[in-house]
Enzyme design. Structure first.
Site, PDB file in Angstrom:
ATOM      1  N   ASP A  79      53.824  15.509  83.525  1.00  0.00           N
ATOM      2  CA  ASP A  79      53.288  16.647  82.789  1.00  0.00           C
ATOM      3  C   ASP A  79      54.351  17.755  82.831  1.00  0.00           C
ATOM      4  O   ASP A  79      54.679  18.250  83.908  1.00  0.00           O
ATOM      5  CB  ASP A  79      51.999  17.155  83.456  1.00  0.00           C
ATOM      6  CG  ASP A  79      51.323  18.222  82.607  1.00  0.00           C
ATOM      7  OD1 ASP A  79      50.098  18.147  82.435  1.00  0.00           O
ATOM      8  OD2 ASP A  79      52.027  19.103  82.092  1.00  0.00           O
ATOM      9  N   GLU A  94      46.706  20.487  75.190  1.00  0.00           N
ATOM     10  CA  GLU A  94      45.786  21.276  76.024  1.00  0.00           C
ATOM     11  C   GLU A  94      45.856  22.762  75.691  1.00  0.00           C
ATOM     12  O   GLU A  94      44.898  23.497  75.934  1.00  0.00           O
ATOM     13  CB  GLU A  94      46.052  21.047  77.508  1.00  0.00           C
ATOM     14  CG  GLU A  94      47.319  21.622  78.046  1.00  0.00           C
ATOM     15  CD  GLU A  94      47.559  21.223  79.494  1.00  0.00           C
ATOM     16  OE1 GLU A  94      47.852  20.034  79.740  1.00  0.00           O
ATOM     17  OE2 GLU A  94      47.463  22.081  80.377  1.00  0.00           O
ATOM     18  N   HIS A 148      42.006  17.412  78.218  1.00  0.00           N
ATOM     19  CA  HIS A 148      42.541  18.005  79.444  1.00  0.00           C
ATOM     20  C   HIS A 148      41.370  18.212  80.395  1.00  0.00           C
ATOM     21  O   HIS A 148      40.257  18.526  79.992  1.00  0.00           O
ATOM     22  CB  HIS A 148      43.206  19.344  79.092  1.00  0.00           C
ATOM     23  CG  HIS A 148      43.581  20.143  80.283  1.00  0.00           C
ATOM     24  ND1 HIS A 148      42.912  21.275  80.660  1.00  0.00           N
ATOM     25  CD2 HIS A 148      44.537  19.929  81.214  1.00  0.00           C
ATOM     26  CE1 HIS A 148      43.453  21.756  81.764  1.00  0.00           C
ATOM     27  NE2 HIS A 148      44.432  20.952  82.118  1.00  0.00           N
ATOM     28  N   GLU A 204      54.116  14.339  78.835  1.00  0.00           N
ATOM     29  CA  GLU A 204      53.081  15.265  78.379  1.00  0.00           C
ATOM     30  C   GLU A 204      53.609  16.687  78.200  1.00  0.00           C
ATOM     31  O   GLU A 204      54.336  17.197  79.056  1.00  0.00           O
ATOM     32  CB  GLU A 204      51.935  15.300  79.388  1.00  0.00           C
ATOM     33  CG  GLU A 204      50.843  16.287  79.040  1.00  0.00           C
ATOM     34  CD  GLU A 204      49.590  16.117  79.846  1.00  0.00           C
ATOM     35  OE1 GLU A 204      49.260  14.964  80.229  1.00  0.00           O
ATOM     36  OE2 GLU A 204      48.919  17.125  80.140  1.00  0.00           O
ATOM     37  N   GLU A 216      40.637  12.660  82.448  1.00  0.00           N
ATOM     38  CA  GLU A 216      41.532  13.238  83.470  1.00  0.00           C
ATOM     39  C   GLU A 216      40.709  13.832  84.585  1.00  0.00           C
ATOM     40  O   GLU A 216      39.676  14.473  84.341  1.00  0.00           O
ATOM     41  CB  GLU A 216      42.413  14.336  82.867  1.00  0.00           C
ATOM     42  CG  GLU A 216      43.272  15.034  83.931  1.00  0.00           C
ATOM     43  CD  GLU A 216      44.151  16.148  83.414  1.00  0.00           C
ATOM     44  OE1 GLU A 216      43.977  16.582  82.272  1.00  0.00           O
ATOM     45  OE2 GLU A 216      45.053  16.574  84.179  1.00  0.00           O
ATOM     46  N   ASP A 244      41.475  20.844  75.552  1.00  0.00           N
ATOM     47  CA  ASP A 244      40.598  21.252  76.654  1.00  0.00           C
ATOM     48  C   ASP A 244      39.336  21.806  75.994  1.00  0.00           C
ATOM     49  O   ASP A 244      39.419  22.775  75.223  1.00  0.00           O
ATOM     50  CB  ASP A 244      41.277  22.323  77.519  1.00  0.00           C
ATOM     51  CG  ASP A 244      40.400  22.690  78.715  1.00  0.00           C
ATOM     52  OD1 ASP A 244      40.864  22.551  79.855  1.00  0.00           O
ATOM     53  OD2 ASP A 244      39.236  23.080  78.488  1.00  0.00           O
TER      54      ASP A 244
HETATM   55  C1  LIG Z   1      49.544  19.946  86.596  1.00  0.00           C
HETATM   56  C2  LIG Z   1      49.935  20.734  85.363  1.00  0.00           C
HETATM   57  O1  LIG Z   1      51.125  21.450  85.698  1.00  0.00           O
HETATM   58  C3  LIG Z   1      48.893  21.754  84.972  1.00  0.00           C
HETATM   59  O2  LIG Z   1      48.629  22.595  86.078  1.00  0.00           O
HETATM   60  C4  LIG Z   1      47.604  21.129  84.505  1.00  0.00           C
HETATM   61  O3  LIG Z   1      46.632  22.123  84.353  1.00  0.00           O
HETATM   62  C5  LIG Z   1      47.601  20.504  83.126  1.00  0.00           C
HETATM   63  O4  LIG Z   1      48.792  20.573  82.423  1.00  0.00           O
HETATM   64  C6  LIG Z   1      47.056  19.094  83.129  1.00  0.00           C
HETATM   65  O5  LIG Z   1      47.365  18.336  82.209  1.00  0.00           O
HETATM   66  O6  LIG Z   1      46.224  18.808  84.040  1.00  0.00           O
HETATM   67 MG   LIG Z   2      48.915  18.958  80.988  1.00  0.00          MG
END
Ligand SMILES: C[C@H](O)[C@H](O)[C@@H](O)[C@@H](O)C(=O)O
Ligand SMILES: [Mg+2]
Length: 395
Positions: free
Chosen positions: A214, A268, A318, A240, A338, A291
């Site tokens: 990510d 997201e 997300h 990602e 997720e 999200d």
């Molecule tokens: C883990 C990632 O850096 C973000 O904190 C997270 O919120 C998001 O990008 C994810 O896809 O879970």
């Molecule tokens: Mg992410």
């Protein structure tokens, strides 16, 4: 059956975890030198809180009906969101029937279009929309997923996002998504460390476990292309949110550049059917990741998901706790979900929006039975131990 009307709307703010899950105490994996667009400034590399990733805080939206039923939802919007709810959006809610969700969404979106369209305004509209779905489902004494057409499978399966995919594998998750730690400004040395970490996790997890990176909007097209090709050797399943959410053109290029078989995902920080129409029609990604607490809520996600389905794209929202679980369980083009590991050291499963919600279900051995989502509404309660602050009063 005459439906109750909306009698009151209240907006509260909360600090410390909850829906603004980046708002954690020190020492948490989620704030440990993770790459971001601010990483070009060395002073903002170690901690995302240093540049304000957690400034908003949680918004709690409560909607009370004339029969006493109360629906609520939480999202990332804090005091700004509370102001918008109390001073602007409440006029489209008070006195309306609890069934008028579509019409209320349309009025909230177009009444704020001159200052909204994405970001915290859409987070706020999403929060109101989620609270409306919670309220209607509670009035009907059904879980939200039943109002969306019902489960298409008996259980959800999850990948885990966190610093330890090796532990996620032991806990039964189907994959592990690592945060990328080093950005282009850290040069070849940083790129080498990004690959070394992936190689180490691949050696710990074996070949069959999904590993993803990510990148949280932190890369440029050339760096993302190089990272993808080097990571291909270690079986990276997807890259990602490599680029800025505004760089639709860059994503379309990246998708052509990555090695065959590697997926490009994003979304997201995108909002509304129009934003996702751009991503889909420009061929930006293989999986969209809206999200539901930020893209416009369930009402908008229904439209986004149908559009994606027509493009044969997967929709893997997300992580947003029960708000995404109730949606994912009802859609064939959402085959897995997720789960964000919110314990400071990702060695144990805790509810994603901890400590704000009670009865928040968590995956067991990386899975969640549909029956875990059968309580009315989204099936969660606000934790009475958590002090809510109401900064504005509507009317
Ligand atoms: C883990 C990632 O850096 C973000 O904190 C997270 O919120 C998001 O990008 C994810 O896809 O879970
Ligand atoms: Mg992410």
């Amino acid at each position: 059956m005459s439906m109750p009307t909306i009698k009151a709307v209240r907006a509260f703010t909360v600090r410390g975890g909850g829906a603004d899950y980046h708002d954690q105490a020190g020492g948490h994996w989620i704030d440990d030198h993770i790459g971001t667009p601010m990483g070009k400034y060395p002073e903002y590399r170690q901690s995302r809180q240093s540049f304000g990733i957690n400034v908003l805080g949680t918004l709690v939206v409560e909607i009370e009906a004339s029969d006493g039923t109360v629906g609520f939802a939480v999202t990332t919007a804090g005091e700004i969101g509370a102001f918008i709810v109390e001073k602007h959006l409440s006029r489209f809610l008070i006195g309306r029937q609890v069934t008028e969700i579509e019409k209320i969404w349309d009025q909230m979106y177009f009444a704020t279009q001159y200052y909204g369209r994405k970001g915290v305004v859409l987070n706020t509209i999403s929060g109101v929309d989620l609270a409306l779905w919670d309220l209607l489902a509670k009035v009907r004494k059904e879980p939200v997923h039943a109002l969306l057409g019902g489960p298409v499978r008996d259980e959800l399966q999850f990948y885990a996002t966190g610093a330890r995919p090796d532990l996620a594998k032991q806990m039964g998750f189907i994959g592990g998504k690592l945060p990328l730690h080093h950005v282009p400004a850290e040069g070849e040395e940083g790129l080498k460390k990004n690959i070394e970490l992936l190689a180490e996790m691949r050696s710990r997890c074996g070949d069959d476990f999904w590993l993803m990176y990510d990148c949280w909007m932190s890369l440029d097209l050339n760096y993302a292309t190089k990272l993808a090709h080097k990571a291909h050797e270690y079986g990276l399943k997807w890259i990602e949110e490599a680029l800025s959410p505004d760089d639709y053109w860059g994503y379309a290029e990246l998708r052509k550049n990555v090695p065959k078989g590697m997926l490009v995902t994003t979304g997201e920080h995108e909002a509304t059917r129009w934003g996702f129409k751009l991503l889909l029609e420009m061929g930006c990604c293989d999986i969209i990741q809206p999200d539901v607490g930020w893209c416009g809520g369930v009402t908008e996600l229904i439209k986004i998901s149908a559009l994606a389905d027509a493009h044969s794209a997967l929709v893997v929202p997300h992580g947003s706790s029960v708000y995404s679980y109730h949606f994912v369980i009802t859609r064939q083009n959402s085959p897995f979900a997720e789960f964000l590991m919110m314990h400071p050291v990702p060695d144990q499963v805790v509810p994603m929006f901890t400590p704000l919600l009670l009865d928040e279900p968590v995956p067991v051995n990386g899975r969640m039975k549909a029956s875990a989502l059968d309580k009315p509404g989204f099936g969660v309660r606000l934790n009475p131990e958590i002090k809510l602050h109401r900064p504005y009063i509507n009317g």
